[in-house]
Design a protein around this motif. Sequence first.
Motif, PDB file in Angstrom:
ATOM      1  N   LEU A 119      75.395  34.863  -9.498  1.00  0.00           N
ATOM      2  CA  LEU A 119      74.271  35.799  -9.459  1.00  0.00           C
ATOM      3  C   LEU A 119      72.978  34.995  -9.458  1.00  0.00           C
ATOM      4  N   PHE A 120      71.866  35.648  -9.137  1.00  0.00           N
ATOM      5  CA  PHE A 120      70.564  35.009  -9.289  1.00  0.00           C
ATOM      6  C   PHE A 120      70.144  35.242 -10.741  1.00  0.00           C
ATOM      7  N   GLN A 121      70.518  34.286 -11.588  1.00  0.00           N
ATOM      8  CA  GLN A 121      70.425  34.490 -13.034  1.00  0.00           C
ATOM      9  C   GLN A 121      69.019  34.767 -13.539  1.00  0.00           C
ATOM     10  N   GLY A 122      68.036  34.104 -12.940  1.00  0.00           N
ATOM     11  CA  GLY A 122      66.663  34.253 -13.424  1.00  0.00           C
ATOM     12  C   GLY A 122      65.946  35.444 -12.818  1.00  0.00           C
ATOM     13  N   MET A 123      66.650  36.230 -12.008  1.00  0.00           N
ATOM     14  CA  MET A 123      66.029  37.422 -11.431  1.00  0.00           C
ATOM     15  C   MET A 123      66.657  38.641 -12.106  1.00  0.00           C
ATOM     16  N   THR A 124      65.923  39.757 -12.089  1.00  0.00           N
ATOM     17  CA  THR A 124      66.462  40.928 -12.786  1.00  0.00           C
ATOM     18  C   THR A 124      67.634  41.505 -11.998  1.00  0.00           C
ATOM     19  N   GLU A 127      66.391  43.132  -8.935  1.00  0.00           N
ATOM     20  CA  GLU A 127      66.016  42.163  -7.896  1.00  0.00           C
ATOM     21  C   GLU A 127      67.240  41.605  -7.179  1.00  0.00           C
ATOM     22  N   ASP A 180      66.559  43.833 -16.847  1.00  0.00           N
ATOM     23  CA  ASP A 180      66.893  42.616 -17.598  1.00  0.00           C
ATOM     24  C   ASP A 180      67.346  41.525 -16.631  1.00  0.00           C
ATOM     25  N   PRO A 181      67.124  40.258 -17.017  1.00  0.00           N
ATOM     26  CA  PRO A 181      67.616  39.186 -16.142  1.00  0.00           C
ATOM     27  C   PRO A 181      69.139  39.219 -16.030  1.00  0.00           C
ATOM     28  N   GLY A 183      71.179  36.916 -15.843  1.00  0.00           N
ATOM     29  CA  GLY A 183      71.845  35.904 -16.659  1.00  0.00           C
ATOM     30  C   GLY A 183      72.144  36.357 -18.079  1.00  0.00           C
ATOM     31  N   THR A 184      71.492  37.443 -18.541  1.00  0.00           N
ATOM     32  CA  THR A 184      71.715  37.879 -19.923  1.00  0.00           C
ATOM     33  C   THR A 184      72.819  38.926 -20.028  1.00  0.00           C
TER      34      THR A 184
END
Lengths: 299, 466
Positions: A119-124, A127, A180-181, A183-184
């Motif tokens: 996934l694009f961890q730093g994007m919500t 996104e 939420d990002p 990555g979380t």
Amino acid sequence: MTRPLLRVEHLTMRFGGLVAINNVSFTAQHGEITALIGPNGAGKTTVFNCITGFYKPTEGRLALQSGDQALWDDLDTLTAGGAKSLRRADGGLFLLERMRDFEVSRDARVARTFQNVRLFQGMTVLENLLVAQHRALMAASGFTILGAIGWAPYRKAEHASIERARLWLDRIGLIDRADDPAGTLPYGAQRRLEVARAMCTEPMLLCLDEPAAGLNHRESAALNDLLMLIRDQDKTSILLIEHDMSVVMEISDHVVVLDYGEKIADGKPAEIRSDQKVIAAYLGVEDEEVDKVAAEVGL
Amino acid sequence: MSEALPDRDARPDLIRALREGALAALIAFALFLPLIGFSTVQNMRNEIVLEARWQLLFTLVAVIAGIRFLSTLLLAPWAERRAAAAALTKREVPPNGVAQVWRAMAARWFAPLALGFVIVYPPLVLGLNGFQGAAKWIDNFGIQILIYVMLGWGLNIVVGLAGLLDLGYVAFYAVGAYSYALLAQNFGLSFWLLLPVSGILAAFWGIMLGFPVLRLRGDYLAIVTLAFGEIIRLVLINWVPVTGGYAGISSIPRPTFFGIPFNASDEGFAATFGLPFTPIYRTIFLYYVILALALLTAAVTVRLRRMPIGRAWEALREDEIACRSLGINTTTTKLTAFAIGAAFGGFAGAFFAARQGFISPESFTFMESAVIVAMVVLGGMGSQIGVAIAAVLMIGGTEIMRELDVLKAVFGPDFDPTQYRMLIFGAAMVAITVWRPRGLISTRQPSAFLAERKAISGTLVREGHG
């Protein structure tokens, strides 16, 4: 009546002297869930990487068709002609082995997920789903220029893309985590999000690499429901690699078994379950010894 | 058994601090003896002789030993106690504490206030310093910093958003500057026409650089872009018939106020508006031009981040393989990042040439690229405000050092603080990597939201890999 969507013909992939896949052929049908199974190292992910354009196959043809079934008649003409694809208003015929990875997704509409979630961890979460709609949004924004000056049709397209994302977030139960990002998220939710992200590209064929890996029993059951919903409601065919036999046997319409880079069986789940060669491959013994070993372990 | 217990007596602490201080002094002495202790100077007969600078050497060694001694004796135990206290009270902090409210207020109002300040800056300085004193503040501080803010924002698209480490950004700055200088001088075209032309030419070179290096990632990309910067500089030095080589290009036409030149003639700006002639009008005009250009860069970046292309850049930084699996053409995505970043470098270069009136390859060394990359990294990759703050601190800090005559009283009359610029840069880089590894502003603002815009912690955001 069979309606082939993807034809894998004589696929061979060699890495130097190592033969990862040797002359594998199978067909995935429209509107079906096809499972690709086999012991570790059988070459399942390599087949996926060939289909999705991440690897260039050493030999073989990978043909995908959408729209009119009659397009299959032109397959040999297309192959001889040297073009990548043949497109009509209502669909097309694509030779995946000739296409680059992003073209397979963009033009032939084959989406995929990865064994280790990417996934694009730093994007919500939202996104992530918007990035997946890049092709549609890019066209609507007049390749950025019209969109940047606030062109109305682009704003409409952007609104539609957010609505599509909202629909998928509802389906995978992540609507509350939209901002939420990625990555979380917990692991199971990341897996579901990756499926939703692939579905946001509006694919003809969805390739899932071990979607149930690391999921608990309940999450795995929810995933089954989601995949059947995708097959029945979105009319998207699915090709999946899976180790979890409860998933494979419950939802797949067709199973292809690989072992040491070769196809050893191909059929309905019930047939595969009783296939001697498959049992032998999974137990890691010779075909003749299956009965003996099965008796020993109490199968 | 007393060894195992933490001894809180002042004595062992003092001894330990003395030992640490002495050790630091020893290391500093060994390091600085060849570097600072001796200096080569030319005597009357043009011979190079070695001169020992014992005073400076021992001052520095003493300062370092003192800092180490004090930090071991006072700072370290204090920080330890604070950390222990913080761990105890952590859970008792209310979710809407005063500090948090302040932080939210600062985040909300910092950008508008800063913008208001830069707009009123020239009249403010004029009012405080008068016509004579203001030129230095507007030119050396205002314009100089804004050029770097613009360069930082331009590079931020490539490094911060797309995650492509470009160490040769100054090449595009040079292309812009020479484009303006040569076209204005040889064809007499105006600044306003050549500004976009310079940007387009720089973007063209961005694509030229982009194509061959697209397959490279990480360190390899950084090395090739660094080499590209050097190639451009060497071409500028050696292509003497066109660029003038080391001599550069002088008497470059200056920008006009919509056709009215800034000079003392009867058609000049001052005469037209019935004002007494002073060169400050041009300086103020240039200030607002570069401010507008910098704001344009920021506005375009903010806009593009919310477009599919901007999201594709950030997705590329996060995970290139996932991007390709979603049908994003990573080649064109990288090229657009390179081209748009380069275009802003070109704009800044054209402005630089027009402001200076003289350019030479000296202005486009690797050092400039390094400073711009440092601004992006120190500011926080991807954060516009962070990059602007870093530019103000780094460029403004250098300029301030020229003003610090006080230091001469401490280190002797020959002391030139600007010579220690690199030392301070280095120290700042070390400090930032220790305390704020993700830059001054490390959080990422999402480009779209459903219910609420929540900042994303920098620890989740990738830095890109190629």
